[in-house]
Design an enzyme around this catalytic site. Structure first.
Site, PDB file in Angstrom:
ATOM      1  CG  HIS A 155      -1.349  -1.280   1.589  1.00  0.00           C
ATOM      2  ND1 HIS A 155      -2.960  -1.649   0.574  1.00  0.00           N
ATOM      3  CD2 HIS A 155      -1.801  -2.380   2.299  1.00  0.00           C
ATOM      4  CE1 HIS A 155      -3.235  -2.917   1.560  1.00  0.00           C
ATOM      5  NE2 HIS A 155      -2.320  -3.448   1.643  1.00  0.00           N
ATOM      6  CB  SER A 276      12.307  23.281 -14.882  1.00  0.00           C
ATOM      7  OG  SER A 276      10.955  24.464 -14.733  1.00  0.00           O
ATOM      8  CE  LYS A 282      10.589  20.222 -11.372  1.00  0.00           C
ATOM      9  NZ  LYS A 282      10.281  19.301 -10.718  1.00  0.00           N
ATOM     10  CD  GLU A 289       8.016  12.447 -14.996  1.00  0.00           C
ATOM     11  OE1 GLU A 289       6.887  13.331 -14.837  1.00  0.00           O
ATOM     12  OE2 GLU A 289       9.113  12.912 -14.965  1.00  0.00           O
ATOM     13  CE1 TYR A 316      -6.091  -8.993 -45.964  1.00  0.00           C
ATOM     14  CE2 TYR A 316      -8.130  -8.080 -47.668  1.00  0.00           C
ATOM     15  CZ  TYR A 316      -6.406  -8.471 -46.271  1.00  0.00           C
ATOM     16  OH  TYR A 316      -6.134  -6.798 -46.944  1.00  0.00           O
ATOM     17  CD  GLN A 321      -4.426  -1.534 -46.269  1.00  0.00           C
ATOM     18  OE1 GLN A 321      -4.245  -2.398 -47.818  1.00  0.00           O
ATOM     19  NE2 GLN A 321      -4.562  -0.287 -46.852  1.00  0.00           N
ATOM     20  CE  LYS A 324      -0.120  -4.441 -43.911  1.00  0.00           C
ATOM     21  NZ  LYS A 324      -0.792  -5.600 -42.994  1.00  0.00           N
TER      22      LYS A 324
HETATM   23  N1  ARG Z   1      -2.825  -3.979 -48.218  1.00  0.00           N
HETATM   24  C1  ARG Z   1      -3.248  -5.573 -47.954  1.00  0.00           C
HETATM   25  C2  ARG Z   1      -3.084  -5.812 -46.615  1.00  0.00           C
HETATM   26  O1  ARG Z   1      -2.333  -5.286 -45.684  1.00  0.00           O
HETATM   27  C3  ARG Z   1      -2.801  -6.814 -48.491  1.00  0.00           C
HETATM   28  C4  ARG Z   1      -3.718  -8.097 -48.982  1.00  0.00           C
HETATM   29  C5  ARG Z   1      -5.050  -7.127 -49.738  1.00  0.00           C
HETATM   30  N2  ARG Z   1      -5.561  -8.029 -50.468  1.00  0.00           N
HETATM   31  C6  ARG Z   1      -6.657  -7.541 -50.924  1.00  0.00           C
HETATM   32  N3  ARG Z   1      -7.250  -8.756 -51.321  1.00  0.00           N
HETATM   33  N4  ARG Z   1      -7.045  -6.554 -51.272  1.00  0.00           N
HETATM   34  O2  ARG Z   1      -3.749  -6.506 -45.764  1.00  0.00           O
END
Ligand code: ARG
Length: 460
Positions: A155, A276, A282, A289, A316, A321, A324
């Site tokens: 605590h 600061s 400071k 942080e 898919y 997309q 990423k």
């Molecule tokens: N740029 C697309 C992605 O990152 C690649 C796959 C695209 N496939 C499709 N059927 N449009 O997912």
């Protein structure tokens, strides 16, 4: 014209072109994309779907494109949508119609799934070695501070005396578990989805295992729908990264507290502190942080991808997309944080005296006094009650437990003898906790050895 333009009568709206193009961020996958294409081309040649000469032609073209991208000679086109089609377009421009054979038996759907797996494989390895360096530093500091006494807290109130080594070794356990999670993620990630095609595989007699072998993968995915729509490996990485960030954040929070004027347990090296713009005195622990703050980004990355995936029908969908940027952001954030926390810890100055002084106040030895009575046969609950009353009395009179005289103690219970004073000395309290996992220097030293062994195993 688009690589998929055959069935269209009208071109994409400019606004849409920009909206759905991913090249701005997925160009980061160029190396994995080309590696995958080279393995695919070689395999197409060896199974006879294209001639060996054509395969070699493709491989040569792809290798040159790779070198040119690395040399900064290529400008990608938004109109070519993503890294996969940019590379294919470049290839055909350079080597002519044979370039159009590369995509035989393949879809961008299995291609992108492969690229992301290969990318994460490298980045997880890199993250693992950064975690290892951090663990090594914590182990080194623990060895240095086996007898640096400090208060342990619950605590955020003083609880019992421990050592800095014991405290740091708690983080070693956390980071060892993080390594375990990353290693485990790698196991499931390390297979090839190529051959899944768009979603139903292909009629071409592709040798999926050959491709996997060339790419250093352990095997192939076993269902073509799952092969293109699985992002569990990315989620597992983001989940592991989130837990790792939570550990870094807790550590950084302690460094912020410990370096405050109120604690003064440590001083951060100037190189890892900032000042600061208005207050000349400071010296702020901004780095710690900021690591704490960046934890939110990585949690956000995990939540974003979990949410992207939750309602997707097989197989898919373009929503994917969005995987990423989350993965890239988490990889960058976690690696930058690991990179900075390690030297920040290594260079901090530990104020042993303030820590040891802190270990003494606040009745951190009260449990040991109760244990003393219990060891002499007083039931622990009664001992707890009696010591509680002694603490109340002492705190009202500004005294510590060691300041009462033996005769005062004996008035409260005849069980007390002269040896009580040695039993409640801070050093004794720590040294006596020899139990496995406990703070005695002897035990922590064993823990360091065992953790080194665990680390070795986890790096394999
Ligand atoms: N740029 C697309 C992605 O990152 C690649 C796959 C695209 N496939 C499709 N059927 N449009 O997912």
């Amino acid at each position: 014209m688009k690589l998929w333009g055959g069935r269209f009568e009208k071109s994409t709206e400019g606004l849409v072109e920009d909206f759905h193009s991913s090249i701005r961020f997925d160009q980061r996958l160029y190396k994995q994309d080309i590696q995958g294409s080279i393995a695919h081309a070689r395999m197409l040649g060896s199974v006879g779907v294209i001639s060996e000469a054509e395969a070699n032609h493709l491989i040569k073209g792809l290798t040159e494109i790779l070198a040119d991208i690395q040399a900064g000679k290529i400008e990608f086109e938004i109109g070519a949508e993503d890294i996969h089609m940019n590379v294919e377009k470049l290839l055909t421009e350079r080597i002519g119609p044979v370039g159009k054979k590369l995509h035989t038996g393949r879809s961008r759907n299995d291609q992108v799934a492969l690229d992301l797996r290969l990318f994460l494989k490298t980045e997880i390895d890199q993250t693992k070695s950064l975690v290892e360096q951090l663990i090594q530093t914590l182990l080194y500091l623990s060895e240095e501070h086996l007898e640096t006494w400090m208060p342990g807290y619950t605590h955020l109130q003083k609880a019992q005396p421990i050592t800095l080594a014991h405290h740091l070794m708690a983080y070693v356990q956390m980071f060892l578990r993080d390594l375990g999670r990353l290693k485990d993620t790698l196991k499931r990630l390390n297979i090839s989805p190529l051959g899944s095609g768009a979603m139903a595989g292909t009629t071409f007699p592709l040798d999926r295992e050959q491709v996997a072998l060339e790419l250093g993968l352990d095997g192939v995915t076993l269902n073509s729908l799952d092969g293109v729509s699985d992002r569990d490996f990315a989620l597992e990485f983001l989940a592991s990264a989130s837990i790792l960030m939570m550990h870094l954040s807790r550590l950084c929070e302690e460094l912020v507290l410990w370096s405050s004027g109120e604690f003064q347990f440590i001083s951060m090296d100037d190189g890892y502190s900032t000042g600061s713009s208005i207050m000349p005195q400071k010296k702020n622990p901004d780095v710690a942080e900021l690591v704490r703050g960046k934890t939110g980004r990585v949690y956000g990355d995990l939540m974003a991808l979990l949410t992207v995936m939750k309602g997707l029908p097989l197989a898919y969908n373009k929503d994917m997309q969005e995987d990423k940027e989350q993965v890239f952001d988490a990889v960058d954030t976690i690696q930058k944080c690991l990179l900075v926390v390690e030297p920040m810890l290594r260079t901090m100055q530990v104020h042993r005296d303030t820590m040891a002084f802190g270990a003494k106040g606040g009745f951190t030895n009260a449990t040991d006094l109760a244990d003393y009575l219990a060891k002499k046969g007083v039931p622990f609950r009664e001992a707890h009650e009696l010591v509680g009353r002694i603490v109340l009395h002492c705190s009202k009179n500004g005294m510590g437990l060691e300041d009462l005289s033996l005769s005062d103690y004996q008035k409260l219970s005849p069980v007390f003898e002269e040896d009580l004073f040695s039993s409640i000395g801070i050093e004794f309290c720590v040294r006596a906790r020899k139990i496995t996992g406990g703070p005695s220097p002897e035990t922590v030293s064993k823990g360091i050895k065992m953790s080194r062994m665990l680390l070795e195993n986890l790096l394999w």
